[in-house]
Design a protein around this motif. Structure first.
Motif, PDB file in Angstrom:
ATOM      1  N   PRO A  32       2.982  -5.024  -1.631  1.00 12.27           N
ATOM      2  CA  PRO A  32       4.010  -4.819  -0.729  1.00 12.27           C
ATOM      3  C   PRO A  32       5.495  -5.420  -0.526  1.00 12.27           C
ATOM      4  N   PHE A  33       5.598  -7.008  -0.789  1.00 10.67           N
ATOM      5  CA  PHE A  33       6.708  -7.261  -1.181  1.00 10.67           C
ATOM      6  C   PHE A  33       8.328  -7.154  -2.462  1.00 10.67           C
ATOM      7  N   LEU A  34       7.164  -6.507  -3.260  1.00  9.99           N
ATOM      8  CA  LEU A  34       7.714  -7.328  -5.005  1.00  9.99           C
ATOM      9  C   LEU A  34       8.757  -5.340  -4.660  1.00  9.99           C
ATOM     10  N   CYS A  35       8.369  -4.297  -4.119  1.00  6.95           N
ATOM     11  CA  CYS A  35       9.325  -3.510  -4.749  1.00  6.95           C
ATOM     12  C   CYS A  35       8.938  -1.898  -3.114  1.00  6.95           C
ATOM     13  N   LYS A  36      10.437  -1.091  -3.018  1.00  7.39           N
ATOM     14  CA  LYS A  36       9.767  -0.094  -2.586  1.00  7.39           C
ATOM     15  C   LYS A  36       8.768   1.108  -2.815  1.00  7.39           C
ATOM     16  N   SER A  37       9.142   1.318  -3.688  1.00  5.70           N
ATOM     17  CA  SER A  37       7.840   2.187  -4.581  1.00  5.70           C
ATOM     18  C   SER A  37       6.331   1.623  -4.207  1.00  5.70           C
ATOM     19  N   TRP A  38       6.162   0.038  -4.940  1.00  3.93           N
ATOM     20  CA  TRP A  38       5.376  -0.634  -4.541  1.00  3.93           C
ATOM     21  C   TRP A  38       4.318  -0.798  -3.061  1.00  3.93           C
ATOM     22  N   TYR A  39       5.168  -0.512  -2.036  1.00  5.09           N
ATOM     23  CA  TYR A  39       4.680  -1.237  -0.552  1.00  5.09           C
ATOM     24  C   TYR A  39       4.388   0.665  -0.330  1.00  5.09           C
ATOM     25  N   ARG A  40       5.271   1.073  -1.060  1.00  2.12           N
ATOM     26  CA  ARG A  40       4.737   2.662  -0.468  1.00  2.12           C
ATOM     27  C   ARG A  40       3.302   2.837  -0.985  1.00  2.12           C
ATOM     28  N   ALA A  41       2.979   2.427  -2.015  1.00  2.00           N
ATOM     29  CA  ALA A  41       2.132   2.641  -2.726  1.00  2.00           C
ATOM     30  C   ALA A  41       0.557   2.408  -2.318  1.00  2.00           C
ATOM     31  N   SER A  42       1.069   0.594  -1.790  1.00  2.07           N
ATOM     32  CA  SER A  42      -0.189  -0.224  -0.556  1.00  2.07           C
ATOM     33  C   SER A  42      -0.579   0.113   0.457  1.00  2.07           C
ATOM     34  N   LEU A  43       0.865   1.114   1.266  1.00  5.23           N
ATOM     35  CA  LEU A  43      -0.151   1.765   2.097  1.00  5.23           C
ATOM     36  C   LEU A  43      -1.281   3.359   1.959  1.00  5.23           C
TER      37      LEU A  43
END
Length: 275
Positions: A32-43
């Motif tokens: 979640p703390f690497l980038c916005k797209s990864w954060y969204r995917a992790s949700l």
């Protein structure tokens, strides 16, 4: 030179497919703390279907706890708070929940894993609980209508009541694993209320031969029976004959007496091996 595609620009479905294979430490502290797209995917709820807390160290001085406090700007760590975060991220999608064996889980945390939070749980691994908390296990199990497999670190005092609730509410229940002193009343409850069990594990328990034979006579649909390193029986000719119809029967290390040669027919539960 052609610019290479960046990881953060991957298709969302591809990211979710990758992230759902990660553990909770990566899902809460890394991705979640690497980038916005990864954060969204992790949700995405698909990433939170298996909630395995066993590998995590929740001690106040552990690296995981300190890192969690830093990432989320916390002054102190709360296991209950961590569970609330996991519940929020999973949005009721979890099908498997594994608690740490000893530290961190309380009955309050267990009730957060009730039907209100994760109605589709199919596999649950419970921690060791205090005696006063064990009486609430039947009430808790009754909420998991989809439960298929249950593992316990020790046999609860409310075991018979728990089996009754499983029989009433968990129509797809197929497997039980626990450790403890397996008494005649425990076996009678199993064969009377859960005769269609497919998988049963009593490894490292006190299990007299009489109880073992009762299980095999009463649970005709068993596909796997594991009773390794038990005290109370030997895999003699009668036992092997009774288990001939079970696909997998494991009894390595089981013996009639303990290492001192003492007859364990009156085995104290405190003697039983505990993992």
């Amino acid at each position: 030179m052609e610019e290479r595609r960046r990881w953060e620009e991957m298709d969302m479905d591809c990211l979710v497919n990758i992230f759902q294979r990660l553990g909770l430490e990566d899902l809460t502290l890394g991705v979640p703390f690497l980038c916005k797209s990864w954060y969204r995917a992790s949700l995405d709820p698909l990433c939170w279907r298996v909630l395995d807390l066993e590998p995590l160290d929740f001690m106040p001085w552990s690296k995981f706890t300190k890192r969690f406090m830093t990432q989320y700007s916390l002054h102190h760590f709360s296991f209950s708070g961590f569970m609330k975060l996991v519940a929020m991220r999973s949005r009721g999608s979890a099908i498997e929940l594994r608690f740490p064996p000893v530290f961190g889980a309380s009955m309050h945390d267990l009730f957060h894993a009730s039907s209100d939070r994760w109605p589709g749980l199919k596999k649950v691994v419970l921690p060791n609980l205090l005696m006063e908390d064990e009486v609430h296990i039947p009430e808790l199990v009754a909420k998991w209508k989809e439960l298929e497999l249950l593992e316990m670190q020790s046999k609860p005092a409310s075991f018979s009541e728990m089996v009754t609730e499983i029989s009433r509410n968990c129509k797809n229940f197929a497997g039980l694993r626990m450790f403890g002193s397996i008494k005649k009343d425990d076996v009678l409850a199993i064969v009377r209320l859960l005769p269609k069990l497919k998988h049963l594990c009593f490894d490292k328990s006190y299990l007299p031969k009489e109880q073992l034979l009762m299980i095999m006579d009463g649970c005709k649909e068993l596909e796997k029976l594991s009773v390794k390193d038990c005290i109370g029986f030997e895999a003699d000719e009668e036992v092997m004959r009774k288990t001939s119809g079970i696909k997998i029967f494991e009894s390595e290390g089981s013996k009639l007496f303990d290492d001192s040669g003492y007859d364990t027919d009156e085995c104290d539960p405190l003697y039983v091996h505990v993992i």
